[in-house]
Scaffold this motif. Structure first.
Motif, PDB file in Angstrom:
ATOM      1  N   GLY A   3      14.099  74.979  80.877  1.00 35.05           N
ATOM      2  CA  GLY A   3      13.518  74.786  79.556  1.00 35.05           C
ATOM      3  C   GLY A   3      14.471  74.938  78.391  1.00 35.05           C
ATOM      4  N   LYS A   4      15.744  75.192  78.640  1.00 33.46           N
ATOM      5  CA  LYS A   4      16.736  75.374  77.575  1.00 33.46           C
ATOM      6  C   LYS A   4      17.856  74.346  77.740  1.00 33.46           C
ATOM      7  N   TYR A   5      18.491  73.998  76.612  1.00 32.41           N
ATOM      8  CA  TYR A   5      19.541  72.987  76.600  1.00 32.41           C
ATOM      9  C   TYR A   5      20.930  73.609  76.536  1.00 32.41           C
ATOM     10  N   GLY A   6      21.893  72.900  77.121  1.00 29.56           N
ATOM     11  CA  GLY A   6      23.295  73.280  77.085  1.00 29.56           C
ATOM     12  C   GLY A   6      24.148  72.032  77.173  1.00 29.56           C
ATOM     13  N   ILE A   7      25.465  72.214  77.170  1.00 27.69           N
ATOM     14  CA  ILE A   7      26.403  71.090  77.223  1.00 27.69           C
ATOM     15  C   ILE A   7      27.366  71.314  78.376  1.00 27.69           C
ATOM     16  N   LEU A   8      27.596  70.226  79.135  1.00 29.65           N
ATOM     17  CA  LEU A   8      28.464  70.293  80.310  1.00 29.65           C
ATOM     18  C   LEU A   8      29.626  69.305  80.209  1.00 29.65           C
ATOM     19  N   LYS A   9      30.685  69.639  80.931  1.00 28.28           N
ATOM     20  CA  LYS A   9      31.801  68.718  81.138  1.00 28.28           C
ATOM     21  C   LYS A   9      31.534  67.974  82.444  1.00 28.28           C
ATOM     22  N   PRO A  10      32.194  66.831  82.646  1.00 37.47           N
ATOM     23  CA  PRO A  10      32.042  66.154  83.938  1.00 37.47           C
ATOM     24  C   PRO A  10      32.421  67.107  85.071  1.00 37.47           C
ATOM     25  N   GLY A  11      31.709  67.031  86.162  1.00 39.93           N
ATOM     26  CA  GLY A  11      31.944  67.927  87.283  1.00 39.93           C
ATOM     27  C   GLY A  11      31.054  69.153  87.250  1.00 39.93           C
ATOM     28  N   GLY A  12      30.334  69.352  86.124  1.00 36.89           N
ATOM     29  CA  GLY A  12      29.367  70.432  86.075  1.00 36.89           C
ATOM     30  C   GLY A  12      29.792  71.702  85.374  1.00 36.89           C
ATOM     31  N   GLU A  13      31.040  71.780  84.871  1.00 38.69           N
ATOM     32  CA  GLU A  13      31.463  72.988  84.162  1.00 38.69           C
ATOM     33  C   GLU A  13      30.647  73.137  82.877  1.00 38.69           C
ATOM     34  N   ILE A  14      30.067  74.315  82.670  1.00 43.19           N
ATOM     35  CA  ILE A  14      29.237  74.567  81.492  1.00 43.19           C
ATOM     36  C   ILE A  14      30.141  74.900  80.310  1.00 43.19           C
ATOM     37  N   LEU A  15      30.036  74.074  79.266  1.00 41.21           N
ATOM     38  CA  LEU A  15      30.815  74.286  78.044  1.00 41.21           C
ATOM     39  C   LEU A  15      30.011  75.101  77.034  1.00 41.21           C
ATOM     40  N   VAL A  16      28.729  74.791  76.898  1.00 41.95           N
ATOM     41  CA  VAL A  16      27.823  75.501  75.997  1.00 41.95           C
ATOM     42  C   VAL A  16      26.652  76.006  76.842  1.00 41.95           C
ATOM     43  N   PRO A  17      26.411  77.307  76.856  1.00 37.70           N
ATOM     44  CA  PRO A  17      25.361  77.873  77.716  1.00 37.70           C
ATOM     45  C   PRO A  17      23.976  77.281  77.451  1.00 37.70           C
ATOM     46  N   PHE A  18      23.131  77.326  78.453  1.00 32.18           N
ATOM     47  CA  PHE A  18      21.763  76.828  78.384  1.00 32.18           C
ATOM     48  C   PHE A  18      20.875  77.880  77.721  1.00 32.18           C
ATOM     49  N   GLU A  19      20.935  77.920  76.374  1.00 34.73           N
ATOM     50  CA  GLU A  19      20.155  78.913  75.643  1.00 34.73           C
ATOM     51  C   GLU A  19      19.521  78.345  74.377  1.00 34.73           C
ATOM     52  N   TRP A  20      19.503  77.030  74.236  1.00 33.26           N
ATOM     53  CA  TRP A  20      19.034  76.400  73.005  1.00 33.26           C
ATOM     54  C   TRP A  20      17.703  75.691  73.229  1.00 33.26           C
ATOM     55  N   ASP A  21      16.812  75.807  72.220  1.00 29.41           N
ATOM     56  CA  ASP A  21      15.522  75.125  72.291  1.00 29.41           C
ATOM     57  C   ASP A  21      15.681  73.616  72.156  1.00 29.41           C
ATOM     58  N   ARG A  22      16.691  73.205  71.382  1.00 33.54           N
ATOM     59  CA  ARG A  22      16.935  71.784  71.159  1.00 33.54           C
ATOM     60  C   ARG A  22      18.356  71.605  70.651  1.00 33.54           C
ATOM     61  N   LEU A  23      18.964  70.468  70.945  1.00 32.49           N
ATOM     62  CA  LEU A  23      20.281  70.086  70.442  1.00 32.49           C
ATOM     63  C   LEU A  23      20.127  68.749  69.735  1.00 32.49           C
ATOM     64  N   THR A  24      20.743  68.612  68.559  1.00 30.37           N
ATOM     65  CA  THR A  24      20.722  67.351  67.826  1.00 30.37           C
ATOM     66  C   THR A  24      22.173  66.917  67.622  1.00 30.37           C
ATOM     67  N   PHE A  25      22.542  65.780  68.207  1.00 31.53           N
ATOM     68  CA  PHE A  25      23.927  65.318  68.168  1.00 31.53           C
ATOM     69  C   PHE A  25      24.147  64.307  67.056  1.00 31.53           C
ATOM     70  N   THR A  26      25.340  64.335  66.481  1.00 30.25           N
ATOM     71  CA  THR A  26      25.705  63.385  65.438  1.00 30.25           C
ATOM     72  C   THR A  26      26.187  62.087  66.076  1.00 30.25           C
TER      73      THR A  26
END
Length: 123
Positions: free
Chosen positions: A26-49
């Motif tokens: 239920g939480k959002y995060g950001i990953l690099k290819p291969g699955g490495e987590i760059l930004v932890p899964f702790e956000w209700d929503r992410l809005t990208f530019t």
């Protein structure tokens, strides 16, 4: 397989930097290819530019910023009522350019520089 089937949702986060957004538990995060987590899964929503160099993060009714265009993301805490959609480029000393985001707090409006330093008018 680019990512293992561990996520509820997956999508492009920042094509310019080859980053992906995912949702887990239920939480959002950001990953690099291969699955490495760059930004932890702790956000209700992410809005990208559109340019993908930063995104707005949303948590518990507050907004913050994550700058993605460096080797390590820069986190600006989710503590603002709102964050402007477009940063302002300001030329500082010696021709260096800095990006400033307009933010709103309970006390009013101000700016936060891309390194997290806040600028608010004294009352």
């Amino acid at each position: 397989t680019v990512f293992p089937f561990l996520y509820e949702e997956m999508g492009d986060a920042s094509p310019a930097f080859n980053l992906y957004a995912g949702k887990k538990n239920g939480k959002y995060g950001i990953l690099k290819p291969g699955g490495e987590i760059l930004v932890p899964f702790e956000w209700d929503r992410l809005t990208f530019t559109n340019d993908g160099y930063w995104c707005m993060v949303h948590s518990k009714g507050k907004n913050g910023i994550i700058i993605l265009d460096g080797s390590t993301p820069v986190f600006i805490a989710a503590r603002y009522k709102s964050v402007s959609g477009n940063p302002v480029d300001v030329y500082q000393s010696e021709g260096r350019k800095g990006r400033f985001f307009e933010v709103e707090t309970i006390q009013g409006y101000g700016y936060v520089r891309e390194d997290g330093v806040e600028f608010f008018k004294d009352k």
